[in-house]
Design a protein around this motif. Structure first.
Motif, PDB file in Angstrom:
ATOM      1  N   SER A 239      58.709 -23.587  -8.024  1.00  0.00           N
ATOM      2  CA  SER A 239      60.147 -23.391  -7.997  1.00  0.00           C
ATOM      3  C   SER A 239      60.814 -24.604  -7.384  1.00  0.00           C
ATOM      4  O   SER A 239      60.179 -25.353  -6.634  1.00  0.00           O
ATOM      5  N   GLY A 240      62.086 -24.795  -7.739  1.00  0.00           N
ATOM      6  CA  GLY A 240      62.861 -25.844  -7.101  1.00  0.00           C
ATOM      7  C   GLY A 240      62.401 -27.248  -7.435  1.00  0.00           C
ATOM      8  O   GLY A 240      62.862 -27.841  -8.419  1.00  0.00           O
ATOM      9  N   THR A 241      61.515 -27.778  -6.610  1.00  0.00           N
ATOM     10  CA  THR A 241      61.054 -29.155  -6.814  1.00  0.00           C
ATOM     11  C   THR A 241      59.544 -29.281  -6.981  1.00  0.00           C
ATOM     12  O   THR A 241      59.060 -30.369  -7.294  1.00  0.00           O
ATOM     13  N   GLU A 242      58.805 -28.236  -6.751  1.00  0.00           N
ATOM     14  CA  GLU A 242      57.346 -28.300  -6.808  1.00  0.00           C
ATOM     15  C   GLU A 242      56.801 -27.333  -7.844  1.00  0.00           C
ATOM     16  O   GLU A 242      57.068 -26.125  -7.758  1.00  0.00           O
ATOM     17  N   PHE A 243      56.029 -27.879  -8.774  1.00  0.00           N
ATOM     18  CA  PHE A 243      55.533 -27.066  -9.877  1.00  0.00           C
ATOM     19  C   PHE A 243      54.057 -27.364 -10.128  1.00  0.00           C
ATOM     20  O   PHE A 243      53.581 -28.463  -9.829  1.00  0.00           O
ATOM     21  N   THR A 244      53.380 -26.365 -10.692  1.00  0.00           N
ATOM     22  CA  THR A 244      51.956 -26.488 -10.948  1.00  0.00           C
ATOM     23  C   THR A 244      51.625 -25.931 -12.322  1.00  0.00           C
ATOM     24  O   THR A 244      52.134 -24.865 -12.698  1.00  0.00           O
ATOM     25  N   LEU A 245      50.786 -26.661 -13.044  1.00  0.00           N
ATOM     26  CA  LEU A 245      50.177 -26.152 -14.269  1.00  0.00           C
ATOM     27  C   LEU A 245      48.702 -25.934 -13.957  1.00  0.00           C
ATOM     28  O   LEU A 245      48.015 -26.862 -13.528  1.00  0.00           O
ATOM     29  N   THR A 246      48.247 -24.717 -14.168  1.00  0.00           N
ATOM     30  CA  THR A 246      46.850 -24.381 -13.927  1.00  0.00           C
ATOM     31  C   THR A 246      46.183 -24.053 -15.249  1.00  0.00           C
ATOM     32  O   THR A 246      46.709 -23.261 -16.035  1.00  0.00           O
ATOM     33  N   ILE A 247      45.045 -24.686 -15.484  1.00  0.00           N
ATOM     34  CA  ILE A 247      44.268 -24.409 -16.682  1.00  0.00           C
ATOM     35  C   ILE A 247      42.945 -23.833 -16.210  1.00  0.00           C
ATOM     36  O   ILE A 247      42.123 -24.537 -15.602  1.00  0.00           O
ATOM     37  N   SER A 248      42.751 -22.570 -16.475  1.00  0.00           N
ATOM     38  CA  SER A 248      41.544 -21.894 -16.018  1.00  0.00           C
ATOM     39  C   SER A 248      40.455 -21.999 -17.076  1.00  0.00           C
ATOM     40  O   SER A 248      40.738 -22.045 -18.269  1.00  0.00           O
ATOM     41  N   SER A 249      39.218 -22.037 -16.614  1.00  0.00           N
ATOM     42  CA  SER A 249      38.068 -22.053 -17.517  1.00  0.00           C
ATOM     43  C   SER A 249      38.272 -23.051 -18.657  1.00  0.00           C
ATOM     44  O   SER A 249      38.372 -22.672 -19.834  1.00  0.00           O
ATOM     45  N   LEU A 250      38.352 -24.316 -18.301  1.00  0.00           N
ATOM     46  CA  LEU A 250      38.663 -25.374 -19.262  1.00  0.00           C
ATOM     47  C   LEU A 250      37.741 -25.348 -20.478  1.00  0.00           C
ATOM     48  O   LEU A 250      36.508 -25.277 -20.343  1.00  0.00           O
ATOM     49  N   GLN A 251      38.361 -25.422 -21.637  1.00  0.00           N
ATOM     50  CA  GLN A 251      37.638 -25.516 -22.893  1.00  0.00           C
ATOM     51  C   GLN A 251      37.674 -26.962 -23.376  1.00  0.00           C
ATOM     52  O   GLN A 251      38.521 -27.755 -22.954  1.00  0.00           O
ATOM     53  N   SER A 252      36.798 -27.289 -24.314  1.00  0.00           N
ATOM     54  CA  SER A 252      36.721 -28.668 -24.803  1.00  0.00           C
ATOM     55  C   SER A 252      38.052 -29.135 -25.383  1.00  0.00           C
ATOM     56  O   SER A 252      38.429 -30.302 -25.248  1.00  0.00           O
ATOM     57  N   GLU A 253      38.794 -28.226 -25.999  1.00  0.00           N
ATOM     58  CA  GLU A 253      40.065 -28.604 -26.626  1.00  0.00           C
ATOM     59  C   GLU A 253      41.185 -28.820 -25.624  1.00  0.00           C
ATOM     60  O   GLU A 253      42.292 -29.223 -26.003  1.00  0.00           O
ATOM     61  N   ASP A 254      40.941 -28.546 -24.348  1.00  0.00           N
ATOM     62  CA  ASP A 254      41.971 -28.701 -23.323  1.00  0.00           C
ATOM     63  C   ASP A 254      41.997 -30.093 -22.718  1.00  0.00           C
ATOM     64  O   ASP A 254      42.912 -30.423 -21.958  1.00  0.00           O
ATOM     65  N   PHE A 255      41.006 -30.906 -23.035  1.00  0.00           N
ATOM     66  CA  PHE A 255      40.988 -32.253 -22.477  1.00  0.00           C
ATOM     67  C   PHE A 255      42.012 -33.086 -23.230  1.00  0.00           C
ATOM     68  O   PHE A 255      41.890 -33.340 -24.430  1.00  0.00           O
ATOM     69  N   ALA A 256      43.056 -33.476 -22.499  1.00  0.00           N
ATOM     70  CA  ALA A 256      44.252 -34.054 -23.107  1.00  0.00           C
ATOM     71  C   ALA A 256      45.151 -34.584 -21.995  1.00  0.00           C
ATOM     72  O   ALA A 256      44.799 -34.497 -20.811  1.00  0.00           O
ATOM     73  N   ALA A 257      46.318 -35.110 -22.385  1.00  0.00           N
ATOM     74  CA  ALA A 257      47.340 -35.496 -21.415  1.00  0.00           C
ATOM     75  C   ALA A 257      48.376 -34.385 -21.318  1.00  0.00           C
ATOM     76  O   ALA A 257      48.682 -33.722 -22.322  1.00  0.00           O
ATOM     77  N   TYR A 258      48.907 -34.204 -20.117  1.00  0.00           N
ATOM     78  CA  TYR A 258      49.893 -33.166 -19.877  1.00  0.00           C
ATOM     79  C   TYR A 258      51.119 -33.781 -19.213  1.00  0.00           C
ATOM     80  O   TYR A 258      50.998 -34.600 -18.292  1.00  0.00           O
ATOM     81  N   TYR A 259      52.274 -33.366 -19.688  1.00  0.00           N
ATOM     82  CA  TYR A 259      53.543 -33.883 -19.176  1.00  0.00           C
ATOM     83  C   TYR A 259      54.446 -32.738 -18.740  1.00  0.00           C
ATOM     84  O   TYR A 259      54.549 -31.728 -19.448  1.00  0.00           O
ATOM     85  N   CYS A 260      55.111 -32.918 -17.613  1.00  0.00           N
ATOM     86  CA  CYS A 260      56.170 -31.988 -17.246  1.00  0.00           C
ATOM     87  C   CYS A 260      57.510 -32.610 -17.631  1.00  0.00           C
ATOM     88  O   CYS A 260      57.615 -33.840 -17.792  1.00  0.00           O
ATOM     89  N   GLN A 261      58.509 -31.775 -17.801  1.00  0.00           N
ATOM     90  CA  GLN A 261      59.843 -32.234 -18.197  1.00  0.00           C
ATOM     91  C   GLN A 261      60.883 -31.316 -17.590  1.00  0.00           C
ATOM     92  O   GLN A 261      60.746 -30.091 -17.644  1.00  0.00           O
ATOM     93  N   GLN A 262      61.928 -31.909 -17.016  1.00  0.00           N
ATOM     94  CA  GLN A 262      63.030 -31.097 -16.507  1.00  0.00           C
ATOM     95  C   GLN A 262      64.174 -31.098 -17.504  1.00  0.00           C
ATOM     96  O   GLN A 262      64.447 -32.102 -18.177  1.00  0.00           O
ATOM     97  N   TYR A 263      64.845 -29.958 -17.597  1.00  0.00           N
ATOM     98  CA  TYR A 263      66.020 -29.865 -18.468  1.00  0.00           C
ATOM     99  C   TYR A 263      67.192 -29.258 -17.707  1.00  0.00           C
ATOM    100  O   TYR A 263      68.065 -28.607 -18.288  1.00  0.00           O
ATOM    101  N   ASN A 264      67.210 -29.509 -16.392  1.00  0.00           N
ATOM    102  CA  ASN A 264      68.320 -29.019 -15.581  1.00  0.00           C
ATOM    103  C   ASN A 264      69.525 -29.947 -15.653  1.00  0.00           C
ATOM    104  O   ASN A 264      70.651 -29.514 -15.385  1.00  0.00           O
ATOM    105  N   ASP A 265      69.284 -31.196 -15.990  1.00  0.00           N
ATOM    106  CA  ASP A 265      70.371 -32.175 -15.977  1.00  0.00           C
ATOM    107  C   ASP A 265      70.079 -33.260 -17.008  1.00  0.00           C
ATOM    108  O   ASP A 265      68.941 -33.440 -17.464  1.00  0.00           O
ATOM    109  N   TRP A 266      71.140 -33.998 -17.332  1.00  0.00           N
ATOM    110  CA  TRP A 266      70.981 -35.183 -18.168  1.00  0.00           C
ATOM    111  C   TRP A 266      70.829 -36.401 -17.267  1.00  0.00           C
ATOM    112  O   TRP A 266      71.496 -36.495 -16.240  1.00  0.00           O
ATOM    113  N   PRO A 267      69.997 -37.367 -17.617  1.00  0.00           N
ATOM    114  CA  PRO A 267      69.119 -37.361 -18.790  1.00  0.00           C
ATOM    115  C   PRO A 267      67.928 -36.436 -18.609  1.00  0.00           C
ATOM    116  O   PRO A 267      67.474 -36.208 -17.481  1.00  0.00           O
TER     117      PRO A 267
END
Lengths: 121, 107
Positions: free
Chosen positions: B67-95
């Motif tokens: 919430s607010g300013t701190e966020f987490t993405l958790t991927i449990s029991s990683l599968q082979s197809e999960d190996f990748a790049a991950y990006y977060c994005q805010q849409y609260n303001d422009w830009p």
């Protein structure tokens, strides 16, 4: 199924112009905000510009403001990005992306396959 | 401009383990935070929006929190197809702004 198909990329010299197009299908195009997001080689994602469903509200990243213009033709289900005064740091894959809403271009889903723009002499 | 900072830059994880990716905003983005996955040579795809809402078709092993300013993405029991790049994005303001990404690779 929503489909977004970009075209218009290529090699252009610094200072030149290109116009990207994105042909949309599978949804009521004029009901959704649309955007362009780019990715320079081996770099992360950079939001470029967004446009409301009716084309009346536009937003630009500072890096392209005054040089790029986003537009849409809802009768042709097509989004455009006119890119002028191109610079080497505009080199990137440009993705056309749909938003869930009419106005605010919040999150981006789905993404087109991208069109590559290379600016070099 | 809201600056999004992701950590770590690279995360090495064994298949079956859990990956925890962090994203910090320079100011509050409220609940307006999304996560994307990008595999090599492919366009990004949306995983999660509004901090924790998975898009249709995204497996339950992907979960978002924070919430607010701190966020987490958790991927449990990683599968082979999960190996990748991950990006977060805010849409609260422009830009709209993205984090620089976290690459999850095989340990």
């Amino acid at each position: 199924e929503v489909q977004l198909l970009e075209s218009g990329g290529g090699l252009e010299q610094p200072g030149g112009s290109l116009r990207l197009s994105c042909a949309a299908s599978g949804f009521t195009f004029g009901s959704y905000a649309m955007s362009w997001v780019r990715q320079a080689p081996r770099k992360g994602l950079e939001w470029v510009s967004s446009l409301s469903g009716d084309g009346t509200s536009t937003y630009y990243a500072d890096s392209v403001k005054g040089r790029f213009a986003i537009s849409r033709d809802n009768s042709k289900n097509t989004l455009y990005l006119q890119m002028n005064s191109l610079r080497a740091d505009d080199t990137a894959v440009y993705y056309c992306v749909k938003s869930w809403d009419f106005w605010s271009a919040e999150w981006f889903d789905p993404w087109g396959q991208g069109t590559r723009v290379t600016v070099s002499s | 401009e809201i600056v999004m900072t992701q950590s770590p830059a690279t995360l090495s994880v064994s298949p079956g383990e859990t990956a925890t990716l962090s994203c910090r905003a320079s100011q509050s983005v409220s609940y307006k935070l999304a996560w994307y996955q990008q595999k090599p040579g492919q366009a990004p795809r949306l995983l999660i929006y509004a901090i924790s809402t998975r898009t249709p078709g995204i497996p339950a092993r992907f979960s978002g929190s924070g919430s607010g300013t701190e966020f987490t993405l958790t991927i449990s029991s990683l599968q082979s197809e999960d190996f990748a790049a991950y990006y977060c994005q805010q849409y609260n303001d422009w830009p709209r702004t993205f984090g620089q990404g976290t690459r999850v690779d095989i340990k």
